[in-house]
Design a protein around this motif. Structure first.
Motif, PDB file in Angstrom:
ATOM      1  N   LEU A 200      52.294  58.146  53.110  1.00  0.00           N
ATOM      2  CA  LEU A 200      53.191  58.985  52.320  1.00  0.00           C
ATOM      3  C   LEU A 200      52.416  59.581  51.162  1.00  0.00           C
ATOM      4  N   ALA A 201      52.699  60.833  50.856  1.00  0.00           N
ATOM      5  CA  ALA A 201      52.070  61.487  49.702  1.00  0.00           C
ATOM      6  C   ALA A 201      53.020  62.536  49.153  1.00  0.00           C
ATOM      7  N   ASN A 202      53.246  62.524  47.842  1.00  0.00           N
ATOM      8  CA  ASN A 202      54.045  63.605  47.277  1.00  0.00           C
ATOM      9  C   ASN A 202      53.148  64.811  47.009  1.00  0.00           C
ATOM     10  N   ARG A 203      53.753  65.895  46.636  1.00  0.00           N
ATOM     11  CA  ARG A 203      53.005  67.147  46.477  1.00  0.00           C
ATOM     12  C   ARG A 203      51.953  67.034  45.374  1.00  0.00           C
ATOM     13  N   GLU A 204      52.303  66.314  44.295  1.00  0.00           N
ATOM     14  CA  GLU A 204      51.351  66.155  43.197  1.00  0.00           C
ATOM     15  C   GLU A 204      50.102  65.392  43.645  1.00  0.00           C
ATOM     16  N   ALA A 205      50.289  64.400  44.521  1.00  0.00           N
ATOM     17  CA  ALA A 205      49.139  63.637  45.021  1.00  0.00           C
ATOM     18  C   ALA A 205      48.206  64.522  45.829  1.00  0.00           C
ATOM     19  N   GLU A 206      48.754  65.409  46.629  1.00  0.00           N
ATOM     20  CA  GLU A 206      47.918  66.313  47.423  1.00  0.00           C
ATOM     21  C   GLU A 206      47.073  67.200  46.513  1.00  0.00           C
ATOM     22  N   ARG A 207      47.656  67.635  45.408  1.00  0.00           N
ATOM     23  CA  ARG A 207      46.898  68.469  44.457  1.00  0.00           C
ATOM     24  C   ARG A 207      45.760  67.660  43.824  1.00  0.00           C
ATOM     25  N   TRP A 208      46.072  66.412  43.465  1.00  0.00           N
ATOM     26  CA  TRP A 208      45.040  65.578  42.856  1.00  0.00           C
ATOM     27  C   TRP A 208      43.895  65.302  43.822  1.00  0.00           C
ATOM     28  N   VAL A 209      44.206  65.005  45.072  1.00  0.00           N
ATOM     29  CA  VAL A 209      43.159  64.728  46.061  1.00  0.00           C
ATOM     30  C   VAL A 209      42.265  65.947  46.238  1.00  0.00           C
ATOM     31  N   ASP A 210      42.857  67.127  46.271  1.00  0.00           N
ATOM     32  CA  ASP A 210      42.062  68.352  46.387  1.00  0.00           C
ATOM     33  C   ASP A 210      41.144  68.512  45.176  1.00  0.00           C
ATOM     34  N   GLU A 211      41.663  68.182  44.004  1.00  0.00           N
ATOM     35  CA  GLU A 211      40.877  68.357  42.776  1.00  0.00           C
ATOM     36  C   GLU A 211      39.782  67.308  42.654  1.00  0.00           C
ATOM     37  N   LEU A 212      40.028  66.098  43.174  1.00  0.00           N
ATOM     38  CA  LEU A 212      39.022  65.044  43.095  1.00  0.00           C
ATOM     39  C   LEU A 212      37.920  65.231  44.128  1.00  0.00           C
ATOM     40  N   ASP A 213      38.274  65.791  45.285  1.00  0.00           N
ATOM     41  CA  ASP A 213      37.314  66.054  46.360  1.00  0.00           C
ATOM     42  C   ASP A 213      36.964  64.763  47.104  1.00  0.00           C
ATOM     43  N   VAL A 214      36.891  64.852  48.417  1.00  0.00           N
ATOM     44  CA  VAL A 214      36.597  63.667  49.245  1.00  0.00           C
ATOM     45  C   VAL A 214      35.115  63.516  49.531  1.00  0.00           C
ATOM     46  N   GLY A 215      34.319  64.476  49.139  1.00  0.00           N
ATOM     47  CA  GLY A 215      32.882  64.382  49.402  1.00  0.00           C
ATOM     48  C   GLY A 215      32.518  64.942  50.767  1.00  0.00           C
ATOM     49  N   GLU A 216      31.245  64.845  51.128  1.00  0.00           N
ATOM     50  CA  GLU A 216      30.739  65.448  52.351  1.00  0.00           C
ATOM     51  C   GLU A 216      30.466  64.448  53.459  1.00  0.00           C
ATOM     52  N   ARG A 217      30.699  63.162  53.223  1.00  0.00           N
ATOM     53  CA  ARG A 217      30.455  62.152  54.252  1.00  0.00           C
ATOM     54  C   ARG A 217      31.426  62.348  55.418  1.00  0.00           C
ATOM     55  N   GLY A 219      34.045  61.945  58.240  1.00  0.00           N
ATOM     56  CA  GLY A 219      35.131  60.993  58.458  1.00  0.00           C
ATOM     57  C   GLY A 219      35.848  60.551  57.208  1.00  0.00           C
ATOM     58  N   THR A 220      35.403  60.993  56.027  1.00  0.00           N
ATOM     59  CA  THR A 220      36.039  60.582  54.778  1.00  0.00           C
ATOM     60  C   THR A 220      37.328  61.364  54.582  1.00  0.00           C
ATOM     61  N   ARG A 221      38.410  60.630  54.332  1.00  0.00           N
ATOM     62  CA  ARG A 221      39.712  61.275  54.181  1.00  0.00           C
ATOM     63  C   ARG A 221      40.238  61.262  52.751  1.00  0.00           C
ATOM     64  N   LEU A 222      39.717  60.330  51.949  1.00  0.00           N
ATOM     65  CA  LEU A 222      40.215  60.185  50.588  1.00  0.00           C
ATOM     66  C   LEU A 222      39.052  60.087  49.608  1.00  0.00           C
ATOM     67  N   PRO A 223      39.252  60.498  48.359  1.00  0.00           N
ATOM     68  CA  PRO A 223      38.211  60.326  47.348  1.00  0.00           C
ATOM     69  C   PRO A 223      37.832  58.855  47.199  1.00  0.00           C
ATOM     70  N   LEU A 224      36.583  58.609  46.863  1.00  0.00           N
ATOM     71  CA  LEU A 224      36.098  57.242  46.733  1.00  0.00           C
ATOM     72  C   LEU A 224      36.899  56.454  45.708  1.00  0.00           C
ATOM     73  N   VAL A 225      37.279  57.083  44.599  1.00  0.00           N
ATOM     74  CA  VAL A 225      38.002  56.356  43.554  1.00  0.00           C
ATOM     75  C   VAL A 225      39.343  55.843  44.067  1.00  0.00           C
ATOM     76  N   VAL A 226      39.999  56.598  44.930  1.00  0.00           N
ATOM     77  CA  VAL A 226      41.284  56.166  45.492  1.00  0.00           C
ATOM     78  C   VAL A 226      41.084  54.938  46.364  1.00  0.00           C
ATOM     79  N   ARG A 227      40.066  54.982  47.214  1.00  0.00           N
ATOM     80  CA  ARG A 227      39.808  53.826  48.092  1.00  0.00           C
ATOM     81  C   ARG A 227      39.379  52.607  47.284  1.00  0.00           C
ATOM     82  N   SER A 228      38.642  52.828  46.210  1.00  0.00           N
ATOM     83  CA  SER A 228      38.157  51.717  45.399  1.00  0.00           C
ATOM     84  C   SER A 228      39.292  50.975  44.718  1.00  0.00           C
ATOM     85  N   VAL A 229      40.190  51.721  44.070  1.00  0.00           N
ATOM     86  CA  VAL A 229      41.280  51.047  43.358  1.00  0.00           C
ATOM     87  C   VAL A 229      42.257  50.406  44.344  1.00  0.00           C
ATOM     88  N   ALA A 230      42.412  51.002  45.526  1.00  0.00           N
ATOM     89  CA  ALA A 230      43.296  50.404  46.533  1.00  0.00           C
ATOM     90  C   ALA A 230      42.764  49.056  46.995  1.00  0.00           C
TER      91      ALA A 230
END
Length: 385
Positions: A200-217, A219-230
């Motif tokens: 689940l993701a609200n619209r604000e979360a989608e904007r944040w993920v775009d702004e944080l960037d998932v990197g170039e690796r 298969g990466t779907r989420l920014p590293l910081v999101v995976r780290s805190v999870a």
């Protein structure tokens, strides 16, 4: 013989795990009350949420509390009349926790609310805890005892004071989760499955993920910081890690646009298959002050002096507060100006506290606990805190 330190550590760990459980505000309050019952026994408790901008009460959760009429009178005293240990006074003074018995030197009836409201309803001492963070005061917790019960002891007050950072973090998370789930906030919320897939993701979360960037690796779907805190939230809530040792499931990160974000994670339920809620929001200026102090390499003593400067204290007043000579305070100020690249007190406050509000620079970067270290060792800086 009871090992007091062991009891405190156990309570801290228990509450640390509750903070990362992703509960509603009411469930969080009940769980905290249960966790505190063994070390700070009471006959009842009340959690009030507050508007951080005004400190006006917004909701209450009560066990064995006052009648409706009595509570209305108590609120009137709190908002309009002088009394001991009022919430706004405790917050202004930076007092994390206080008992009515200590404030009145044991003569509870010096308090107007005690004389007029609490004693007639059968209550005696109360212990108040201000639930504040660098973003404001989000609520307040009161535990209270009935007539003929012992007053709260100084060690009990100190214990709750040491837990205010954790308790405040848990309340803010609960409020953010409720707001994000109903769409009444600009906070982004992601709900992740055990494999970090997005359920689940609200619209604000989608904007944040775009702004944080998932990197170039690949298969990466989420920014590293999101995976780290999870992953941190899963480890803490599951009891595999202690909060005091690994730090909270929270990180500050700079986005591609140059602004700073705060990312928090909480486990929604229990067990290895429980989902994780990740909250993303813009970092408030006050939340960035400790990070800037790290970047400038301010020592713990210099941080404390800076806090008092931001509160408007003079050199003499700072010296009296810290038991330092005036010339020693001036030496610290010269060092602070040199490190921060500022030339005056006004410039310093503007640089560290963008919105001109003082916050704590000396609390530990992992968990604020209401204490302040005053040694002269520099604090380590890091990209994520």
């Amino acid at each position: 013989m009871v090992d007091v330190q062991a009891v405190r550590e156990r309570v801290r760990d228990d509450i640390g795990r509750l903070v990362h459980r992703g509960m509603s505000v009411e469930c969080y309050w009940r769980a905290v009350s249960d966790a505190l019952a063994g070390c700070v026994p009471s006959e009842g408790s009340c959690l009030m949420t507050m508007d951080p901008a005004t400190m006006l009460p917004t909701a209450e959760f009560v066990e064995n509390g006052l009648s409706a009429d009595a509570f209305s009178r108590l609120v009137e005293i709190e908002l309009r009349e002088p009394d001991y240990t009022k919430w706004v006074d405790l917050a202004r003074e930076g007092t994390a926790a206080a008992s009515l018995s200590e404030a009145t030197a044991g003569d509870l009836d010096l308090s107007r609310r005690q004389r007029e409201v609490r004693r007639p309803e059968g209550y005696a001492d109360e212990l108040r805890v201000v639930l504040s963070s660098s973003t404001g005061t989000w609520g307040a917790l009161t535990v209270f005892r009935e007539t003929d019960r012992p007053y709260f002891s100084v060690p009990e007050v100190r214990l709750l004071s040491s837990l205010t950072g954790l308790l405040s973090d848990g309340l803010r998370r609960a409020l953010l989760l409720e707001a994000a789930s109903t769409g009444h906030t600009d906070t982004g919320m992601l709900v992740l499955d055990p494999d970090d897939g997005v359920d689940l993701a609200n619209r604000e979360a989608e904007r944040w993920v775009d702004e944080l960037d998932v990197g170039e690796r690949a298969g990466t779907r989420l920014p590293l910081v999101v995976r780290s805190v999870a992953r941190q939230a899963r480890a803490i809530a599951g009891g595999r890690e202690r909060v005091a040792e690994v730090g909270p499931a929270r990180a500050r990160v700079r986005t591609r646009t140059g602004r700073w974000a705060i990312v928090r994670a909480s486990l929604l339920g229990q067990g290895p298959l429980a989902p994780v809620a990740v909250l993303l929001e813009a970092a408030r200026p006050a939340e960035m002050a400790p990070l800037l102090a790290d970047m400038y390499g301010l020592t713990q003593r210099e941080r404390r002096v800076t806090e008092l400067v931001a509160q408007g204290l003079s050199t003499r007043e700072i010296g009296n507060r810290l038991h330092l000579a005036a010339y020693t305070v001036q030496d610290h100020l010269k060092a602070i100006f040199a490190k921060s690249g500022t030339g005056s007190r006004g410039d310093l406050v503007a640089r560290l506290f963008f919105d001109r509000r003082a916050t704590s620079l000396t609390a530990p970067s992992v968990i604020p606990d209401g204490s302040h270290g005053l040694d002269d060792r520099p604090s380590p800086a890091g990209p994520l805190a």
